[in-house]
Design a protein around this motif. Structure first.
Motif, PDB file in Angstrom:
ATOM      1  N   SER A  30      -5.010   2.861   3.768  1.00 14.04           N
ATOM      2  CA  SER A  30      -3.479   3.382   3.147  1.00 14.04           C
ATOM      3  C   SER A  30      -3.343   3.548   1.687  1.00 14.04           C
ATOM      4  O   SER A  30      -4.270   2.968   1.249  1.00 14.04           O
ATOM      5  CB  SER A  30      -2.146   3.046   4.199  1.00 14.04           C
ATOM      6  N   ARG A  31      -2.565   4.226   0.804  1.00 11.60           N
ATOM      7  CA  ARG A  31      -2.241   4.418  -0.509  1.00 11.60           C
ATOM      8  C   ARG A  31      -2.266   2.366  -0.843  1.00 11.60           C
ATOM      9  O   ARG A  31      -2.795   2.031  -1.962  1.00 11.60           O
ATOM     10  CB  ARG A  31      -1.326   4.950  -1.036  1.00 11.60           C
ATOM     11  N   ALA A  32      -1.278   1.611  -0.486  1.00 12.56           N
ATOM     12  CA  ALA A  32      -0.958   0.217  -1.278  1.00 12.56           C
ATOM     13  C   ALA A  32      -2.726  -0.337  -0.555  1.00 12.56           C
ATOM     14  O   ALA A  32      -2.720  -0.963  -1.332  1.00 12.56           O
ATOM     15  CB  ALA A  32      -0.077  -0.593   0.321  1.00 12.56           C
ATOM     16  N   PHE A  33      -3.186   0.208   0.804  1.00 12.38           N
ATOM     17  CA  PHE A  33      -4.490  -0.591   0.380  1.00 12.38           C
ATOM     18  C   PHE A  33      -5.841  -0.671  -0.149  1.00 12.38           C
ATOM     19  O   PHE A  33      -6.091  -0.655  -0.680  1.00 12.38           O
ATOM     20  CB  PHE A  33      -5.263  -0.763   1.959  1.00 12.38           C
ATOM     21  N   ARG A  34      -5.801   0.705  -1.022  1.00 14.13           N
ATOM     22  CA  ARG A  34      -6.641   1.328  -1.776  1.00 14.13           C
ATOM     23  C   ARG A  34      -6.055   0.558  -3.559  1.00 14.13           C
ATOM     24  O   ARG A  34      -6.783   0.423  -4.060  1.00 14.13           O
ATOM     25  CB  ARG A  34      -6.885   2.618  -2.265  1.00 14.13           C
TER      26      ARG A  34
END
Length: 409
Positions: A30-34
């Motif tokens: 996910s973008r949040a993780f990246r």
């Protein structure tokens, strides 16, 4: 402090084609993780060398009183005989001025932990701030000088300057605040990244026999979880303390200006006399706040007082009041209390941040806890940087293997 979160990503890469990905793996894409991974890695790496120095110097400063005592830098005065009265403050100031002729008193500092002594700050005529001030310690009961080095020149004083502002004054304080803010971001992003991945593991599990990097990663996660609350507290208070000088300047430009406008007027020439005695000024301030005791008296005309008033800082009798103070504005001519001012919220935050940052309000047990947390954090910072660096040979080897396979094809 900084650890590349790639164990789940590596597991995904090793999964046979066609195998369905589980929920936690979807999170890693996910973008949040990246974003969280990028923030955790780079804020940690940037802050790591500076944070290592802050942890080491901060650990030393936790025990600054014990170190000063052991090295002989602590000021000592013999206990007075029972019933011995305090010398008049005017006599104490005169004794201090005899040590540094030509200088004028700017402030009197009363040490709550050592009530037998008073420190008189002497400055060049016309100076309004403590820059270049000479502190002289006087026995309150004998009126004699107590041998004491300038606290800024002792080993712990030098270490404090390094810890507080990197020997750069206000720019150094702000730089330290930026480092502390980076650490806060690193800690919060670390929680976002690793939280979902420890749910399937027993808390504190250190996996052995599967490589040194995995073992170090487990240690990183475990110790990071244990010290998270402490690290957030110390880092957040580090940010507020770094802004302390700015907060004081805001107070000078707003609240102090209001007090000066409301109670100002023509200043009183203390040298001309008669005016109110220093003891009368102190007594009037304490009478206005029963149970509160004088911590600091600033002379009229300083950067922290009006032209005609002493600024008297009063500490409370118990609880948080011992860590805060209220400000009594006392007329130098007749010792009349013009106003009792409370601290604005931003100075309250700064005042409460100091004991929380250094852990100096709970005696030796709390100092030992602060020290243990600091050294655990030192380990986390070091092994996090190592975990990031240890990946690089593997990436280069994988890239070289890929190029070799392409050339063979």
């Amino acid at each position: 402090m900084t650890q590349p979160a790639h164990s789940v990503a590596e597991t995904t890469a090793q999964r046979p084609p066609g195998t369905a990905a589980a929920g936690p793996v979807r999170f890693t894409t996910s973008r949040a993780f990246r974003v969280g991974l990028w923030l955790h890695r780079w804020t940690g790496l940037i802050a790591a060398p500076f944070f290592l120095i802050l942890c080491i110097t901060g650990t030393i400063l936790i025990f600054h009183e014990e170190i000063d005592e052991g090295l002989g830098y602590a000021a000592h005065a013999e206990a007075p005989a029972p019933g011995t009265p305090e010398r008049p403050l005017s006599e104490i100031v005169a004794a201090a001025k005899a040590v540094a002729p030509g200088r004028q008193p700017l402030a009197l500092v009363f040490d709550a932990d050592h009530p037998e002594r008073v420190t008189v700050s002497l400055v060049e005529p016309g100076a309004r701030t403590f820059d270049g001030a000479k502190p002289v310690v006087i026995d309150r009961y004998r009126g004699t000088t107590i041998a004491a080095p300038d606290p800024r020149s002792t080993p712990t004083g030098i270490i404090l300057t390094l810890h507080a502002n990197w020997f750069l004054g206000l720019p150094g304080e702000l730089a330290g605040g930026v480092v502390a803010l980076l650490v806060v971001i690193c800690l919060v992003s670390g929680v976002v990244i690793y939280g979902p991945f420890i749910r399937g593991l027993a808390f504190g599990l250190i996996r052995r026999g599967r490589g040194e990097r995995l073992r170090q990663r487990d240690l990183h996660n475990f110790l990071g979880t244990v010290t998270l609350g402490w690290a957030l507290l110390v880092s957040a208070t580090g940010v507020t303390l770094a802004l302390g000088d700015i907060a004081l300047k805001v107070w000078q430009a707003t609240e102090l200006q209001r007090l000066a406008a409301a109670h100002g007027g023509q200043g009183h020439d203390l040298a001309a006399g008669p005016g109110a005695s220093l003891d009368a000024v102190r007594a009037a301030a304490e009478a206005a706040k029963p149970g509160w005791r004088t911590s600091l008296m600033l002379y009229p005309g300083s950067a922290f007082s009006t032209g005609r008033h002493f600024t008297v800082l009063l500490l409370g009798p118990e609880g948080l009041q011992k860590r805060l103070f209220e400000i009594a504005l006392v007329d130098a001519a007749d010792a009349r209390v013009a106003e009792i001012a409370t601290l604005p919220w931003y100075l309250v935050v700064t005042q409460l941040s100091h004991p929380l940052h250094f852990g100096d309000y709970g005696g030796l047990p709390l100092k030992l806890l602060w020290t243990a947390c600091a050294w655990f954090t030192l380990f986390i910072t070091g092994n996090g940087a190592w975990l990031w660096y240890a990946r690089r040979p593997r990436r280069r080897t994988s890239a070289e293997a890929g190029r070799g396979a392409g050339q063979a094809a």
